[in-house]
Design a protein around this motif. Sequence first.
Motif, short mmCIF file in Angstrom:
data_model
loop_
_atom_site.label_atom_id
_atom_site.label_comp_id
_atom_site.label_asym_id
_atom_site.label_seq_id
_atom_site.Cartn_x
_atom_site.Cartn_y
_atom_site.Cartn_z
N PHE A 36 -11.93 -16.25 -32.82
CA PHE A 36 -12.90 -16.75 -33.78
C PHE A 36 -12.75 -18.26 -33.85
O PHE A 36 -11.74 -18.80 -33.38
N ARG A 37 -13.73 -18.93 -34.43
CA ARG A 37 -13.62 -20.37 -34.56
C ARG A 37 -14.26 -20.84 -35.86
O ARG A 37 -15.11 -20.16 -36.42
N GLN A 38 -13.79 -21.98 -36.30
CA GLN A 38 -14.33 -22.56 -37.53
C GLN A 38 -14.43 -24.06 -37.37
O GLN A 38 -13.41 -24.73 -37.14
N ALA A 39 -15.63 -24.57 -37.51
CA ALA A 39 -15.86 -26.01 -37.47
C ALA A 39 -15.85 -26.55 -38.91
O ALA A 39 -16.11 -25.79 -39.85
N PRO A 40 -15.56 -27.81 -39.10
CA PRO A 40 -15.52 -28.37 -40.45
C PRO A 40 -16.84 -28.14 -41.19
O PRO A 40 -17.92 -28.38 -40.65
N GLY A 41 -16.72 -27.63 -42.41
CA GLY A 41 -17.90 -27.40 -43.23
C GLY A 41 -18.69 -26.17 -42.89
O GLY A 41 -19.76 -25.93 -43.48
N LYS A 42 -18.21 -25.38 -41.94
CA LYS A 42 -18.94 -24.19 -41.54
C LYS A 42 -18.09 -22.94 -41.75
O LYS A 42 -16.86 -23.01 -41.86
N ASP A 43 -18.75 -21.80 -41.79
CA ASP A 43 -18.04 -20.53 -41.91
C ASP A 43 -17.33 -20.19 -40.60
O ASP A 43 -17.74 -20.63 -39.52
N ARG A 44 -16.30 -19.37 -40.73
CA ARG A 44 -15.63 -18.88 -39.53
C ARG A 44 -16.58 -17.93 -38.79
O ARG A 44 -17.22 -17.09 -39.41
N GLU A 45 -16.67 -18.09 -37.48
CA GLU A 45 -17.58 -17.25 -36.70
C GLU A 45 -16.86 -16.61 -35.53
O GLU A 45 -15.86 -17.13 -35.02
N GLY A 46 -17.38 -15.48 -35.12
CA GLY A 46 -16.79 -14.78 -33.99
C GLY A 46 -17.15 -15.41 -32.67
O GLY A 46 -18.22 -15.99 -32.52
N VAL A 47 -16.24 -15.31 -31.72
CA VAL A 47 -16.46 -15.80 -30.37
C VAL A 47 -16.48 -14.62 -29.39
O VAL A 47 -17.43 -14.44 -28.65
N ALA A 48 -15.41 -13.83 -29.40
CA ALA A 48 -15.31 -12.70 -28.49
C ALA A 48 -14.24 -11.74 -28.98
O ALA A 48 -13.29 -12.17 -29.64
N VAL A 49 -14.41 -10.46 -28.67
CA VAL A 49 -13.40 -9.46 -29.00
C VAL A 49 -13.19 -8.55 -27.81
O VAL A 49 -14.06 -8.41 -26.95
N ILE A 50 -12.01 -7.92 -27.79
CA ILE A 50 -11.67 -6.96 -26.75
C ILE A 50 -10.99 -5.78 -27.40
O ILE A 50 -10.15 -5.95 -28.29
N ARG A 52 -9.00 -1.78 -27.17
CA ARG A 52 -7.79 -1.29 -26.49
C ARG A 52 -8.10 -0.76 -25.10
O ARG A 52 -7.19 -0.63 -24.28
N MET A 53 -9.38 -0.46 -24.84
CA MET A 53 -9.78 0.01 -23.52
C MET A 53 -10.23 -1.14 -22.62
O MET A 53 -10.63 -0.92 -21.48
N GLY A 54 -10.22 -2.35 -23.16
CA GLY A 54 -10.63 -3.51 -22.37
C GLY A 54 -12.11 -3.81 -22.42
O GLY A 54 -12.59 -4.66 -21.66
N ARG A 55 -12.83 -3.12 -23.30
CA ARG A 55 -14.26 -3.41 -23.43
C ARG A 55 -14.44 -4.70 -24.22
O ARG A 55 -13.72 -4.97 -25.17
N LEU A 56 -15.43 -5.48 -23.81
CA LEU A 56 -15.60 -6.84 -24.31
C LEU A 56 -16.90 -6.98 -25.09
O LEU A 56 -17.89 -6.32 -24.80
N GLN A 57 -16.87 -7.87 -26.06
CA GLN A 57 -18.09 -8.29 -26.75
C GLN A 57 -18.03 -9.79 -26.93
O GLN A 57 -16.97 -10.34 -27.23
N TYR A 58 -19.17 -10.44 -26.81
CA TYR A 58 -19.26 -11.88 -26.95
C TYR A 58 -20.34 -12.27 -27.93
O TYR A 58 -21.40 -11.63 -28.00
N ALA A 59 -20.09 -13.35 -28.64
CA ALA A 59 -21.15 -13.97 -29.41
C ALA A 59 -22.13 -14.64 -28.44
O ALA A 59 -21.75 -15.00 -27.31
N ASP A 60 -23.37 -14.79 -28.87
CA ASP A 60 -24.38 -15.40 -28.01
C ASP A 60 -23.94 -16.80 -27.54
O ASP A 60 -24.20 -17.20 -26.41
N SER A 61 -23.25 -17.51 -28.42
CA SER A 61 -22.84 -18.87 -28.09
C SER A 61 -21.78 -18.92 -26.99
O SER A 61 -21.59 -19.95 -26.35
N ALA A 62 -21.08 -17.80 -26.80
CA ALA A 62 -19.99 -17.77 -25.83
C ALA A 62 -20.35 -17.07 -24.52
O ALA A 62 -19.74 -17.33 -23.48
N ARG A 63 -21.33 -16.20 -24.60
CA ARG A 63 -21.66 -15.37 -23.43
C ARG A 63 -22.08 -16.24 -22.25
O ARG A 63 -22.88 -17.14 -22.36
N GLY A 64 -21.46 -15.95 -21.10
CA GLY A 64 -21.76 -16.69 -19.88
C GLY A 64 -20.89 -17.91 -19.65
O GLY A 64 -20.84 -18.43 -18.53
N ARG A 65 -20.20 -18.36 -20.70
CA ARG A 65 -19.33 -19.54 -20.55
C ARG A 65 -17.87 -19.21 -20.84
O ARG A 65 -16.97 -19.82 -20.26
#
Length: 124
Positions: A36-50, A52-65
Amino acid sequence: QVQLVESGGASVQAGGSLRLSCAASGYTSSGCMGWFRQAPGKDREGVAVIDRMGRLQYADSARGRFTISKDSAKNTLYLQMNSLKPEDTATYYCAAEPSNRGTCYIVPGRFPYWGQGTQVTVSS
């Protein structure tokens, strides 16, 4: 006692790359882990999760990069970040939800354990 320790944050120029690491202790790498990440003055937001089976999820801002991965033998979570942009500047946190045996969600409130954070600064 679950402990999460992030490392790898730095100052880089736009277009650069960084790899963040999160060393976990106090439990085996089961359940959900995420970044997760938090920029000054902003709420904490998700980036990516994994899960126990290794399945992944990404936030739109992170997907592809960004790529999340884990080394279960080392109990370490990683976040490879490429093509960094100034808007990626934030404190990045590792989080764990060890008891979750099902689907992981990129929602900060679902994660009970957090690291102290590592700063990523991207300059234009």
